[in-house]
Design a protein around this motif. Structure first.
Motif, PDB file in Angstrom:
ATOM      1  N   CYS A   1      48.902   1.173  64.778  1.00 49.21           N
ATOM      2  CA  CYS A   1      47.965   0.606  63.815  1.00 49.21           C
ATOM      3  C   CYS A   1      47.310  -0.646  64.366  1.00 49.21           C
ATOM      4  CB  CYS A   1      48.673   0.286  62.500  1.00 49.21           C
ATOM      5  SG  CYS A   1      49.065   1.771  61.565  1.00 49.21           S
ATOM      6  N   SER A   2      48.061  -1.426  65.128  1.00 49.78           N
ATOM      7  CA  SER A   2      47.485  -2.673  65.634  1.00 49.78           C
ATOM      8  C   SER A   2      46.296  -2.397  66.552  1.00 49.78           C
ATOM      9  CB  SER A   2      48.543  -3.520  66.331  1.00 49.78           C
ATOM     10  OG  SER A   2      48.827  -3.016  67.619  1.00 49.78           O
ATOM     11  N   ILE A   3      46.304  -1.231  67.194  1.00 51.47           N
ATOM     12  CA  ILE A   3      45.153  -0.863  68.033  1.00 51.47           C
ATOM     13  C   ILE A   3      43.890  -0.767  67.177  1.00 51.47           C
ATOM     14  CG2 ILE A   3      44.168   0.907  69.538  1.00 51.47           C
ATOM     15  CD1 ILE A   3      47.078   1.884  70.038  1.00 51.47           C
ATOM     16  N   TYR A   4      44.029  -0.152  65.994  1.00 47.93           N
ATOM     17  CA  TYR A   4      42.860   0.029  65.138  1.00 47.93           C
ATOM     18  C   TYR A   4      42.355  -1.293  64.585  1.00 47.93           C
ATOM     19  CZ  TYR A   4      43.062   4.970  65.654  1.00 47.93           C
ATOM     20  OH  TYR A   4      43.015   6.217  66.205  1.00 47.93           O
ATOM     21  N   ILE A   5      43.271  -2.204  64.332  1.00 49.33           N
ATOM     22  CA  ILE A   5      42.848  -3.519  63.839  1.00 49.33           C
ATOM     23  C   ILE A   5      42.039  -4.223  64.938  1.00 49.33           C
ATOM     24  CG2 ILE A   5      43.660  -5.686  62.838  1.00 49.33           C
ATOM     25  CD1 ILE A   5      44.282  -3.065  61.263  1.00 49.33           C
ATOM     26  N   ALA A   6      42.533  -4.112  66.174  1.00 48.09           N
ATOM     27  CA  ALA A   6      41.785  -4.689  67.302  1.00 48.09           C
ATOM     28  C   ALA A   6      40.408  -4.042  67.409  1.00 48.09           C
ATOM     29  CB  ALA A   6      42.568  -4.508  68.603  1.00 48.09           C
ATOM     30  N   LYS A   7      40.338  -2.740  67.166  1.00 51.73           N
ATOM     31  CA  LYS A   7      39.067  -2.034  67.261  1.00 51.73           C
ATOM     32  C   LYS A   7      38.067  -2.515  66.213  1.00 51.73           C
ATOM     33  CE  LYS A   7      40.646   2.259  69.434  1.00 51.73           C
ATOM     34  NZ  LYS A   7      41.084   3.664  69.219  1.00 51.73           N
ATOM     35  N   VAL A   8      38.546  -2.755  64.994  1.00 45.46           N
ATOM     36  CA  VAL A   8      37.650  -3.282  63.962  1.00 45.46           C
ATOM     37  C   VAL A   8      37.080  -4.627  64.415  1.00 45.46           C
ATOM     38  CG1 VAL A   8      37.529  -4.200  61.596  1.00 45.46           C
ATOM     39  CG2 VAL A   8      38.789  -2.086  62.043  1.00 45.46           C
ATOM     40  N   GLY A   9      37.945  -5.475  64.953  1.00 44.78           N
ATOM     41  CA  GLY A   9      37.494  -6.790  65.420  1.00 44.78           C
ATOM     42  C   GLY A   9      36.506  -6.680  66.567  1.00 44.78           C
ATOM     43  N   LEU A  10      36.832  -5.830  67.543  1.00 50.98           N
ATOM     44  CA  LEU A  10      35.970  -5.697  68.720  1.00 50.98           C
ATOM     45  C   LEU A  10      34.630  -5.078  68.379  1.00 50.98           C
ATOM     46  CD1 LEU A  10      38.074  -4.417  71.735  1.00 50.98           C
ATOM     47  CD2 LEU A  10      36.580  -6.414  71.671  1.00 50.98           C
ATOM     48  N   ALA A  11      34.657  -4.026  67.559  1.00 50.77           N
ATOM     49  CA  ALA A  11      33.398  -3.373  67.193  1.00 50.77           C
ATOM     50  C   ALA A  11      32.494  -4.379  66.487  1.00 50.77           C
ATOM     51  CB  ALA A  11      33.664  -2.165  66.308  1.00 50.77           C
ATOM     52  N   THR A  12      33.102  -5.219  65.645  1.00 51.01           N
ATOM     53  CA  THR A  12      32.320  -6.214  64.908  1.00 51.01           C
ATOM     54  C   THR A  12      31.759  -7.278  65.853  1.00 51.01           C
ATOM     55  OG1 THR A  12      33.677  -5.819  62.949  1.00 51.01           O
ATOM     56  CG2 THR A  12      32.459  -7.901  63.032  1.00 51.01           C
TER      57      THR A  12
ATOM     58  N   ARG B   1      35.521  -9.956  58.014  1.00 50.34           N
ATOM     59  CA  ARG B   1      36.791  -9.309  58.323  1.00 50.34           C
ATOM     60  C   ARG B   1      37.532  -9.875  59.529  1.00 50.34           C
ATOM     61  NH1 ARG B   1      38.003  -3.328  57.376  1.00 50.34           N
ATOM     62  NH2 ARG B   1      39.690  -4.325  56.241  1.00 50.34           N
ATOM     63  N   VAL B   2      36.831 -10.182  60.597  1.00 45.92           N
ATOM     64  CA  VAL B   2      37.511 -10.400  61.865  1.00 45.92           C
ATOM     65  C   VAL B   2      38.476 -11.593  61.804  1.00 45.92           C
ATOM     66  CG1 VAL B   2      35.288 -11.279  62.641  1.00 45.92           C
ATOM     67  CG2 VAL B   2      37.068 -10.967  64.298  1.00 45.92           C
ATOM     68  N   GLY B   3      38.060 -12.703  61.174  1.00 38.43           N
ATOM     69  CA  GLY B   3      38.968 -13.839  61.030  1.00 38.43           C
ATOM     70  C   GLY B   3      40.060 -13.541  60.014  1.00 38.43           C
ATOM     71  N   HIS B   4      39.661 -12.896  58.933  1.00 37.39           N
ATOM     72  CA  HIS B   4      40.597 -12.591  57.867  1.00 37.39           C
ATOM     73  C   HIS B   4      41.701 -11.639  58.341  1.00 37.39           C
ATOM     74  CE1 HIS B   4      41.805 -10.475  54.075  1.00 37.39           C
ATOM     75  NE2 HIS B   4      41.964 -11.724  53.738  1.00 37.39           N
ATOM     76  N   LEU B   5      41.318 -10.638  59.114  1.00 44.32           N
ATOM     77  CA  LEU B   5      42.322  -9.679  59.615  1.00 44.32           C
ATOM     78  C   LEU B   5      43.361 -10.378  60.480  1.00 44.32           C
ATOM     79  CD1 LEU B   5      40.094  -6.599  60.584  1.00 44.32           C
ATOM     80  CD2 LEU B   5      41.783  -6.699  58.736  1.00 44.32           C
ATOM     81  N   LYS B   6      42.922 -11.383  61.227  1.00 45.27           N
ATOM     82  CA  LYS B   6      43.882 -12.115  62.068  1.00 45.27           C
ATOM     83  C   LYS B   6      45.008 -12.683  61.203  1.00 45.27           C
ATOM     84  CE  LYS B   6      45.534 -14.635  65.530  1.00 45.27           C
ATOM     85  NZ  LYS B   6      46.513 -15.420  64.783  1.00 45.27           N
ATOM     86  N   GLY B   7      44.646 -13.336  60.108  1.00 44.21           N
ATOM     87  CA  GLY B   7      45.658 -13.905  59.233  1.00 44.21           C
ATOM     88  C   GLY B   7      46.516 -12.836  58.563  1.00 44.21           C
TER      89      GLY B   7
END
Lengths: 599, 599
Positions: free
Chosen positions: B299-310, B410-416
């Protein structure tokens, strides 16, 4: 209860440890620390119900309630601002001047930052940005109008430089102001969506007046970026009737009032400025940002201290795993791996703390001659100190395991709250590029003019390259001379590292021989060697051989174990009241006991 | 609208890019990706008002409302759970088995994680932890009682392993269970404050049943950690009348029901287990955590993908600074420094994506023979993938400047939100120590038994040490053979790096020659060279000379510029619906326009 001045007997130990670290440092003489003023503010925060101190277990902790919707949080933050105003916290902040006042203001700001970032941002927008712009860009008529009422919070100011389309690149902002000589009015226009002022702290809700940065077009010529005062709300907090904030044409049209210390427009519409070079004129308008960078850099040290004091105290009370059956479990901080995670951050925090004092001292003694140095040093230290601070909070919150994620334990929460420090008042990466540009410019200038280096900590370049022993030993590594030379690489980052190291060495030099000097030397050496170990530049550029890198690595582990016994004294000497730390810094079992959680 | 299966014409490009990357990889054959199931869930989330999709500018984005107090957020999260239940998302999750079901379950879990962590945690506590424990530790009577009702969410389960005083050290938990042969009851005790069950997801509010881990004392002998089912709330959500949760004596006393697949207690109170070795028995109780680690890693891969795509899409639309007056400003991604910040993270994300497929495939094909490998690989990858994911989100949010801090982006929020991944289901640092221990154990065993290495990717140690050319060149660096050998150092981290690299090479080997293979090679090489550049071990241990390190560094910059034109296709091929990204990934000026913000 004097946390820093140490009135009662029980505070004596804390006071001793604290004074021991700071006394004799180059900065105490300037009154950098303003201990008694900090004490008053600490106590005001801990004792006032508006600021919501909370009993957890048998202890009191400051604790803004973050479990509220944004609107309510804004309202309560405003109440807190008024509470501080009513208690005279900001007395003299705007109407008085001089180094002592500036240092006191920075000290109090540091305390507020440790309490809550939202309150600090509200304070910063009004007092530092709005107030600073009026002081700096305004002339007598602005000062007469605004200084007193600003200090008393009789109006609410904010500062609109950033636009949706332009942040770091201030020179590219798209807001345009023209002058109408007939009406004797400035017309401020937002010509397109990307020109809208964006992320303006305080503007959304409360601000009555705003500093607007805009291109100034006079007689068809773009004179560059200038600052204007604009009223945006009346006393009843309604948006002013003759102001349109982003209607169909997306225009702000109003009686803009040019802040005219740098340049002016005559009533008949002629542009006047003593600074003829537009690049220099632009630089003058960015000057108030320096104060912002200094404040952010030094405040970030305190945020790192809150995190470190919490994680290290927890590591001194939390146990995990036994080495053998039926043996007591081992304290986290007795694991070499845990020491290696946290103690280098402690060494660095002490080093940057001294560098922060240096930064404050050159800032409050600023003059036209030192402006360039201050710009370069404040940019480099703002980037390095906030990076260190965020890295420290991240590591500290991970080092507290599940506890690190509870809001009441602060360390994880502070990371999220303060992450913005990395990008605002100058994105760290952009700031570092400016540092590199300045240093490289200085290098080219000395070559071209065939003169020695002067300033910017570059004088060592006038001498021959240092000879590095082929075979390093622990005692060579611990000598400050070797450390300073080793850190002269990789420009931007190295410049900051070297500034930090040299200020540490300077502060330490003023301490009389004895146990304190020894601990300071341990901290400084740990800082320097961790830079050597972690920054691959030293290996990459051949300053460290493979064999010597192994010696450095071993020495770092050894230094960690030597610092281990001093940990509690060192975090106590941060001088942060217990209430500003969190339950896990103390008796976390008591804080989680049934009787505590039922309170 | 099929995001992944690509029904409409406009989806064709996306589908092509996506299939191009995943087709032929070793995992597609196993059905790792479950595209059509993912599609259904994506669409359910985007279209359901309970899941609060929001129009920002002219686009729809999924957007849990985070501006609510915790209590309300919990309630709405529960509503969302029921919505997913009602729409059959969890059908077959507990009552069916086999690799295909497990892969589908993981795929759907990945989609929920990209939507909202709170919902994912609620789902995880019930289906993966509670449901997994019943499946794994229970026997027929437990299965008959619980599997169906669990799948239908007719009760709400949770999982109580961690205690206030013991997290990573599960073996040291202090809860004690004894058996009363007269009453034929287990008595579960919390003998002290530090033994309280702590941070139990779902327990505070909704859970009706709980798996309690406890020491089992039978006839005065501690048989070690065992798992019990305990009912804690009745159907009206009241805490059960004959249960006391932490009263004065801090006891839970109730009809605990031993989950008896690993060990049992006979009615007259004798302890029975087929596994005689207590260490092995303890290991058996930790088995369900492996599934948790696998899920977290992938799952952490997908979270990274959301951040990177953004962040990459933003860098492809945001401009800053002109190189010369009157020239258009430059796209962020055209700055080499910005490429260097983000593109290596893209290379690594592709590499770990393939490693994640490998991890899933060995997990669903698990057998007693592969358990050790799965334990070591899942521990190493859980740590590395979550570290990479958090580092990626941090860099991405900084790379978006002020925009990175807005929750809607999302990208900052997902980090937290996801920071907890670093510590839960095994603290990353502790997991890495376990990996090191296992690898070192294997090394000692081969020496002692004088046998070759087998398994754990260590077979290369049977051959001679590789000869590294004194003078590296770009083309040598791009050969996969050199890369694999270079990555055999520094144990824990190197083991993970090597696993990731080898799975990339393996996946790439199955792709026919052509443009796709070339891009995969670029990504894989960038990943490998960034490891070489950033991990000082290679210089430290003499595997890279100073000269060669300079070649590596130069090649990394070159690779970044070669990848630059493929960026948009590469982030599109993540296959994440636009609605799961954020406004700044698209037209951020439109999203901030006056007409948009008035919606």
């Amino acid at each position: 209860m004097g946390w820093l001045t140490g009135a009662s007997e029980e505070d004596e130990l804390r006071k001793m440890a604290l004074k021991a670290i700071y006394d004799h440092s180059l900065c105490i003489k300037l009154g950098v620390h303003s201990f008694s003023d900090r004490d008053s503010l600490y106590n005001l925060i801990i004792q006032s119900s508006v600021l919501h101190p909370r009993k957890i277990g048998s202890r009191v902790f400051v604790s803004p309630d973050y479990n509220e919707p944004m609107e309510q949080q804004r309202e309560v933050t405003m109440k807190r601002m008024h509470h501080l105003v009513d208690h005279g916290v900001f007395r003299g902040w705007i109407t008085e001047g001089g180094a002592a006042v500036e240092l006191r203001r920075m000290a109090l700001n540091e305390v507020v930052q440790m309490y809550d970032h939202s309150l600090a941002v509200m304070l910063g927008a009004h007092y530092f940005l709005w107030g600073g712009a009026i002081q700096f860009f305004g002339t007598k008529r602005h000062h007469d109008n605004w200084l007193k009422i600003t200090e008393e919070y009789g109006m609410k100011g904010c500062f609109a430089m950033t636009e949706l389309g332009h942040g770091s690149n201030v020179r590219g902002i798209e807001t345009v102001t023209t002058y109408d000589p007939n009406a004797k009015e400035f017309i401020i226009n937002t010509p397109c969506e990307s020109a809208q002022k964006y992320k303006i702290g305080g503007a959304a809700k409360h601000a009555t007046h705003i500093i607007v940065f805009s291109q100034l077009h006079i007689n068809g010529k773009d004179e560059g970026v200038h600052a204007f005062i604009v009223q945006i709300r009346d006393e009843d907090n309604n948006v002013c009737p003759n102001i349109r904030i982003a209607d169909c044409g997306h225009k702000i049209g109003l009686n803009g009032n040019l802040l005219n210390s740098v340049a002016d427009v005559s009533p008949d519409g002629q542009y006047l400025s003593a600074i003829k070079d537009p690049v220099q004129r632009f630089a003058a308008f960015l000057a108030p940002l320096t104060s912002g960078r200094v404040n952010i850099a030094v405040c970030s040290i305190y945020i790192a201290k809150v995190g470190l004091a919490t994680a290290l105290r927890y590591a001194l009370s939390r146990r995990a795993f036994s080495l053998a059956p039926n043996e007591p479990e081992v304290l986290l901080l007795d694991y070499p791996s845990h020491q290696r995670r946290l103690l280098p951050l402690l060494g660095t925090t002490y080093a940057i703390s001294l560098a922060g004092n240096y930064l404050k001292s050159i800032y409050v003694k600023r003059s036209p001659v030192t402006n360039k140095t201050i710009h370069v040093v404040s940019s480099a230290l703002k980037a390095m100190l906030t990076w260190h601070s965020m890295r420290t909070l991240q590591e500290c919150h991970e080092a507290c395991g599940g506890q690190g994620l509870k809001t009441e334990n602060r360390v994880g929460h502070l990371k999220g709250e303060y992450d913005v420090l990395l990008t605002f008042e100058g994105d760290n990466n952009v700031l570092m590029q400016q540092v590199i540009k300045a240093l490289f410019g200085e290098y080219l200038a000395t070559e071209k003019q065939n003169r020695p280096f002067k300033g910017l900590w570059l004088e060592h370049m006038n001498g021959p390259s240092p000879v590095i022993p082929a075979q390093l030993t622990g005692s060579i590594l611990r000598s400050s001379q070797i450390q300073a030379y080793q850190l002269a690489e990789d420009l931007g980052r190295a410049f900051a590292d070297k500034t930090i190291l040299l200020t540490s060495i300077e502060a330490e030099a003023n301490v009389a021989a004895g146990p304190l000097k020894d601990v300071l030397a341990l901290l400084r050496t740990l800082y320097a060697l961790v830079v050597l170990e972690e920054d691959a530049s030293f290996l990459r550029y051949g300053y460290l051989s493979v064999e010597n890198a192994a010696v450095v690595r071993k020495e770092v582990m050894k230094l960690c174990s030597e610092l281990r016994p001093h940990t509690l004294a060192l975090v106590s000497s941060f001088g942060i009241p217990d209430a500003f730390l969190s339950p896990i810094a103390f008796d976390w079992i008591d804080a989680n006991s049934w009787s505590s959680v039922q309170q």
